[in-house]
Write an enzyme that holds these catalytic residues in place. Structure first.
Site, PDB file in Angstrom:
ATOM      1  N   GLY A 124     -12.506   6.348  15.448  1.00 34.50           N
ATOM      2  CA  GLY A 124     -12.973   7.803  16.244  1.00 34.50           C
ATOM      3  C   GLY A 124     -13.781   8.963  16.706  1.00 34.50           C
ATOM      4  O   GLY A 124     -14.551   8.756  17.330  1.00 34.50           O
ATOM      5  N   CYS A 144      -9.193   9.422  14.568  1.00 38.56           N
ATOM      6  CA  CYS A 144     -10.620   9.999  14.467  1.00 38.56           C
ATOM      7  C   CYS A 144     -11.194   9.751  12.263  1.00 38.56           C
ATOM      8  O   CYS A 144     -11.757  10.149  12.398  1.00 38.56           O
ATOM      9  CB  CYS A 144     -10.543  11.685  14.668  1.00 38.56           C
ATOM     10  SG  CYS A 144     -12.090  12.223  15.056  1.00 38.56           S
ATOM     11  N   LYS A 184      -6.547 -11.627  16.310  1.00 44.03           N
ATOM     12  CA  LYS A 184      -7.950 -12.023  17.107  1.00 44.03           C
ATOM     13  C   LYS A 184      -7.878 -13.233  17.774  1.00 44.03           C
ATOM     14  O   LYS A 184      -8.417 -13.713  19.055  1.00 44.03           O
ATOM     15  CB  LYS A 184      -9.150 -11.917  16.614  1.00 44.03           C
ATOM     16  CG  LYS A 184      -9.509 -10.248  16.357  1.00 44.03           C
ATOM     17  CD  LYS A 184     -10.766 -10.643  15.160  1.00 44.03           C
ATOM     18  CE  LYS A 184     -11.230  -8.681  14.413  1.00 44.03           C
ATOM     19  NZ  LYS A 184     -12.037  -9.180  13.652  1.00 44.03           N
ATOM     20  N   GLY A 238     -15.413  -7.213  17.746  1.00 42.66           N
ATOM     21  CA  GLY A 238     -16.505  -4.974  18.208  1.00 42.66           C
ATOM     22  C   GLY A 238     -17.077  -4.868  18.669  1.00 42.66           C
ATOM     23  O   GLY A 238     -16.551  -5.044  20.163  1.00 42.66           O
TER      24      GLY A 238
HETATM   25  N1  LIG Z   1     -13.041  -0.245  11.650  1.00 42.26           N
HETATM   26  C1  LIG Z   1     -13.778  -0.743  12.043  1.00 42.26           C
HETATM   27  O1  LIG Z   1     -14.734  -1.664  12.162  1.00 42.26           O
HETATM   28  C2  LIG Z   1     -13.366  -1.334  13.180  1.00 42.26           C
HETATM   29  C3  LIG Z   1     -13.477  -2.617  14.385  1.00 42.26           C
HETATM   30  C4  LIG Z   1     -12.770  -3.196  15.024  1.00 42.26           C
HETATM   31  C5  LIG Z   1     -11.407  -2.120  15.790  1.00 42.26           C
HETATM   32  N2  LIG Z   1     -11.107  -1.873  14.800  1.00 42.26           N
HETATM   33  C6  LIG Z   1      -9.861  -0.728  15.249  1.00 42.26           C
HETATM   34  O2  LIG Z   1      -9.521   0.395  15.088  1.00 42.26           O
HETATM   35  C7  LIG Z   1      -8.178   1.079  14.848  1.00 42.26           C
HETATM   36  C8  LIG Z   1      -9.194   2.332  14.227  1.00 42.26           C
HETATM   37  O3  LIG Z   1      -9.804   1.866  12.714  1.00 42.26           O
HETATM   38  P1  LIG Z   1     -10.552   2.580  12.054  1.00 42.26           P
HETATM   39  O4  LIG Z   1     -11.666   1.672  11.145  1.00 42.26           O
HETATM   40  O5  LIG Z   1     -11.258   3.595  12.708  1.00 42.26           O
HETATM   41  O6  LIG Z   1      -8.876   3.678  11.494  1.00 42.26           O
HETATM   42  P2  LIG Z   1      -9.014   4.481  10.203  1.00 42.26           P
HETATM   43  O7  LIG Z   1     -10.947   5.198  10.318  1.00 42.26           O
HETATM   44  O8  LIG Z   1      -8.794   4.214   8.875  1.00 42.26           O
HETATM   45  O9  LIG Z   1      -8.706   6.779  11.302  1.00 42.26           O
HETATM   46  C9  LIG Z   1      -7.770   6.002  11.514  1.00 42.26           C
HETATM   47  C10 LIG Z   1      -7.729   7.285  12.242  1.00 42.26           C
HETATM   48  O10 LIG Z   1      -5.802   7.538  12.707  1.00 42.26           O
HETATM   49  C11 LIG Z   1      -5.876   8.513  12.257  1.00 42.26           C
HETATM   50  N3  LIG Z   1      -4.313   8.616  12.120  1.00 42.26           N
HETATM   51  C12 LIG Z   1      -3.154   7.319  11.414  1.00 42.26           C
HETATM   52  N4  LIG Z   1      -1.680   7.879  11.437  1.00 42.26           N
HETATM   53  C13 LIG Z   1      -2.066   8.625  12.089  1.00 42.26           C
HETATM   54  C14 LIG Z   1      -0.721   8.781  12.926  1.00 42.26           C
HETATM   55  N5  LIG Z   1       0.362   9.480  12.614  1.00 42.26           N
HETATM   56  N6  LIG Z   1      -1.287   9.909  13.886  1.00 42.26           N
HETATM   57  C15 LIG Z   1      -2.095  10.363  14.492  1.00 42.26           C
HETATM   58  N7  LIG Z   1      -3.171   9.943  13.665  1.00 42.26           N
HETATM   59  C16 LIG Z   1      -3.229   9.184  12.617  1.00 42.26           C
HETATM   60  C17 LIG Z   1      -6.151   9.076  11.108  1.00 42.26           C
HETATM   61  O11 LIG Z   1      -5.781  10.405  10.948  1.00 42.26           O
HETATM   62  P3  LIG Z   1      -7.052  11.050   9.407  1.00 42.26           P
HETATM   63  O12 LIG Z   1      -8.460  10.834  10.441  1.00 42.26           O
HETATM   64  O13 LIG Z   1      -6.140  12.397   9.520  1.00 42.26           O
HETATM   65  O14 LIG Z   1      -6.537   9.823   8.371  1.00 42.26           O
HETATM   66  C18 LIG Z   1      -7.588   8.458  11.191  1.00 42.26           C
HETATM   67  O15 LIG Z   1      -8.028   9.029  12.058  1.00 42.26           O
HETATM   68  C19 LIG Z   1      -7.736   0.314  14.598  1.00 42.26           C
HETATM   69  O16 LIG Z   1      -6.641  -0.020  14.852  1.00 42.26           O
HETATM   70  C20 LIG Z   1      -8.898  -1.476  14.313  1.00 42.26           C
HETATM   71  O17 LIG Z   1      -8.298  -2.228  13.985  1.00 42.26           O
HETATM   72  C21 LIG Z   1     -11.957  -0.808  13.952  1.00 42.26           C
END
Ligand SMILES: NC(=O)c1ccc[n+]([C@@H]2O[C@H](COP(=O)([O-])OP(=O)(O)OC[C@H]3O[C@@H](n4cnc5c(N)ncnc54)[C@H](OP(=O)(O)O)[C@@H]3O)[C@@H](O)[C@H]2O)c1
Ligand SMILES: NC(=O)c1ccc[n+]([C@@H]2O[C@H](COP(=O)([O-])OP(=O)(O)OC[C@H]3O[C@@H](n4cnc5c(N)ncnc54)[C@H](OP(=O)(O)O)[C@@H]3O)[C@@H](O)[C@H]2O)c1
Lengths: 429, 429
Positions: free
Chosen positions: A17, A13, A206, A135
């Site tokens: 998320g 989240c 990618k 994205g």
């Molecule tokens: N951000 C982007 O623009 C983007 C674009 C395309 C794809 N993605 C992909 O989307 C995914 C998530 O990216 P994000 O940017 O949203 O990452 P993020 O902001 O770092 O969020 C990661 C989330 O996962 C939770 N988490 C981490 N380890 C965990 C575990 N072991 N068990 C349960 N929960 C856990 C974290 O919990 P806490 O909140 O408690 O820390 C956090 O809520 C990745 O695969 C990324 O490559 C992201």
């Protein structure tokens, strides 16, 4: 419309998320109408349970992700944690318990997509991952479905927003790499540790995903030739400008001319200013797809960010929910061509080479001989010089990368060549 | 893989149909692998049975289209005849006999899509029509599926290649409309009777289809405001250039600011040269989609032609065949929002107005008063004049079209206004 809701488990989240959860709540009515049944957030797995998460009831939060995906009442698991583990185990566990999966995890898909696909297939469930590449831009679905009746020959694109932002800054302001990186970091376009972006691991993942889908064969991260963009200098941009080009970090997936193999690579390259990718600014992404019947298509949009990525996740969520209701599945892994992935040496490309040479007669002849010996023909040469020092800028015709890099190695050994100031591939015709 | 083939009936074997047949034959193996069963051309309905059609066995050719779609062994009917009848009856008959349908027929879908959707739904079959809008460019599937979890607010695009070719010629060569049309005809970009293109019936049909899918409501051809581009002059292009703009025939579908209604319209408009649509050259198409979470996406490619259109048809063919094997159907008509379509008067836009006026003091004040009385505020005014004759170019701020056209009507009645030289809407910010 079915009134019993479909249950969704959200793993992660964070940036993505939290947007997925927000849209599921604020647009619940639209989602229900489009799916044919309401969707309900049944649990949200995170690392830090105490963190306040607006709009998400505290009782849904859990640190027990494994327990959440093992519940037999979950219809769809949305994985937006990222990384290899525990994401992989959580996804395969989800399939074992009958859920379909939507993921944005490019790293995992490029590293070990086969395991995920196999688990999905074994349990008759869906694995969707539009958000993993570029994205919000629809790319996976167009490649997997819209072009399913066509033959894709080439995918060429800017698939990393952070590096495009940095290169765009260097281009427009004349800044050096580290100055531009600092600006990207300050504005939130680059992470504290930018390695995955600037060393092109992200873009390579990618490229692996796109190549696999485009050519119906298995392509893993290790199969992708990867060169980061940390060595690109202001001088390279100046050279590019003189050629009517700019520099972009490109992901390039190609079918070989004989059709018997494919290649996938990520590296900085000069492209003509007249090429549509040249005008992709800031953190935007854009991908060209060349197919036999369709011709050249381009897809453009925001390649990252919470809301855009959530848009792609939710599009997949609607699709897998519909499939679930219809007791059907969407397209699975398609690797029937079994085309091998060739190494970088076999890629046909062009080089822009800038040499510091001694300013005396015969140097050009010597240099030209080296190119000829390697079977590389020269497109243009520009010679400038003063005070015994000179520079020679050579742009080659198309040749295998092995011949080009062999030429460069041989040039380095010439007495009259004092140094190789820059080497950059030239793409986009 | 199933060995018993899925049977396909092809209705029409012209520009598009002959390419569909060719690809089905030359790429049979790939199609079978992607579908999970071979596909077989079971019959081809045409008007002129004697015509030689390369690669198509004579025994498949029939003039009895009705008989072909009534065969109970046909799995998919591909309709590429065009027009309202007999296409509509053939499609509904196909559904009655258990086939799914792939069509490229924008005219029929815009005129009476509801009848086709209802027949598909009644018989539990698929109706797919990616090829009906913007040829090879995936647009219907991204809107219907990739953006199914998002809220589309605007679709803005160049969806007719013929008129874009003509306008591009006028822009780059300074040619007048008829000269540019002649060139388009000579090069095969315009048909002998270009009415459907230049009077924007074709683009209006596409706008109706796009608006319906984007806003999940029913939009018919009659709901689309339509203005052709035959009145666009070289002088309009000169005015556009002075404003840093060019002129494009745009299809624009918008959700009203209050979210309670939608609009769909097609007309020539000035857009800034910096807008990505301004650089869409020749017969290419490009469509911008603005969605709440995804942001601004652009889709670009060849909007017509036999092979590109066949690519879209075959992508749909693969999808409906897969659905057939899975005994499932893809997304059907989605009109749950039931948003009404407002008239052009309610569209909020900007006008560029060029007036011939008497060159005497007080004219500007008089003109400005008319704008104020209609609640239209002025963005810029440029006045040029000599020898008692003058011209006044006014660009307005955004206002409802009814107020803008009311302003123009009132301006025409002023003694000091000798004539209205041109009126053109300004779009793309
Ligand atoms: N951000 C982007 O623009 C983007 C674009 C395309 C794809 N993605 C992909 O989307 C995914 C998530 O990216 P994000 O940017 O949203 O990452 P993020 O902001 O770092 O969020 C990661 C989330 O996962 C939770 N988490 C981490 N380890 C965990 C575990 N072991 N068990 C349960 N929960 C856990 C974290 O919990 P806490 O909140 O408690 O820390 C956090 O809520 C990745 O695969 C990324 O490559 C992201
Ligand atoms: N052409 C494009 O670039 C393009 C792009 C997008 C969408 N489309 C759409 O695709 C459809 C087909 O276009 P097209 O350009 O291929 O048209 P076309 O070249 O005129 O071909 C029409 C075909 O339909 C056959 N036909 C006509 N009336 C018939 C009847 N009553 N019964 C049986 N067959 C009949 C014709 O037979 P004969 O061969 O015997 O004359 C011909 O084979 C149209 O809906 C069009 O809007 C076309």
């Amino acid at each position: 419309m079915r009134t019993r809701p479909l249950k969704v488990a959200l793993l992660g989240c964070g940036v993505v998320g939290s947007e997925v959860a927000r849209i599921m709540t604020t647009h619940a009515g639209d989602l229900a109408a489009r799916i044919g049944a309401p969707v309900e957030l049944a649990g949200v797995a995170v690392r830090r349970p105490a963190k306040v998460r607006e709009g998400i009831p505290q009782e849904l939060i859990t640190t027990d992700a494994k327990g959440l995906v093992s519940r037999d009442d979950i219809d769809v698991v949305v994985e937006v944690i990222g990384g290899i583990e525990p994401a992989r185990t959580l996804i395969t566990t989800a399939f074992e318990h009958g859920a379909s999966v939507v993921s944005a995890n490019k790293a995992l898909l490029a590293e070990d997509g086969a395991t995920l696909y196999a688990a999905a297939e074994k349990h008759g469930r869906d694995l969707y991952f539009e958000a993993a590449v570029a994205g919000a831009i629809p790319l996976i679905r167009p490649l997997r479905e819209s072009l399913a009746g066509d033959k894709v020959n080439r995918v060429l694109g800017i698939v990393n927003g952070t590096t495009n932002f940095i290169l765009d800054k260097m281009d427009t302001s004349g800044a050096g790499y580290s100055e531009a990186l600092d600006e990207a970091t300050a504005l939130g376009y680059a992470e504290a540790d930018p390695t995955a972006d600037v060393e092109a691991f992200d873009a390579a993942a990618k490229a692996a995903i796109l190549a696999g889908i485009a050519f119906h064969t298995r392509v893993r991260l290790d199969d992708v030739y990867r060169e980061g963009m940390t060595e690109v200098t202001a001088a390279d941009f100046a050279s590019a400008k003189q050629m009517g080009c700019t520099i972009k970090l490109l992901a390039i997936c190609e079918r070989a001319a004989d059709g018997r193999s494919v290649t996938a690579r990520v590296h900085p390259a000069m492209i003509p200013l007249s090429h549509p990718l040249a005008s992709v600014r800031e953190a935007y992404n854009a991908v060209f797809v060349e197919a036999e019947a369709a011709g050249r298509l381009m897809f453009y949009g925001p390649g990252a960010g919470g809301a855009p990525t959530a848009s792609a996740v939710l599009g997949d969520l609607v699709a897998v929910c519909r499939n679930k209701l219809a007791e059907a599945t969407g397209p699975g892994e398609s690797v029937y061509t079994q085309l091998p992935v060739s190494s970088m040496g076999e890629v046909v490309t062009r080089y822009h080479i800038s040499l510091d040479v001694a300013d005396k007669p015969g140097v050009l002849a010597q240099v030209a001989t080296v190119f000829a010996e390697h079977g590389v023909s020269i497109d243009t040469v520009r010679q400038t010089g003063k005070d015994g020092e000179a520079s020679l800028v050579v742009v080659t015709h198309r040749a295998p990368d092995a011949a080009l890099s062999g030429t460069v190695a041989a040039l380095r050994k010439l007495d009259t060549v004092r140094g190789v100031a820059s080497i950059m591939r030239v793409e986009g015709e």
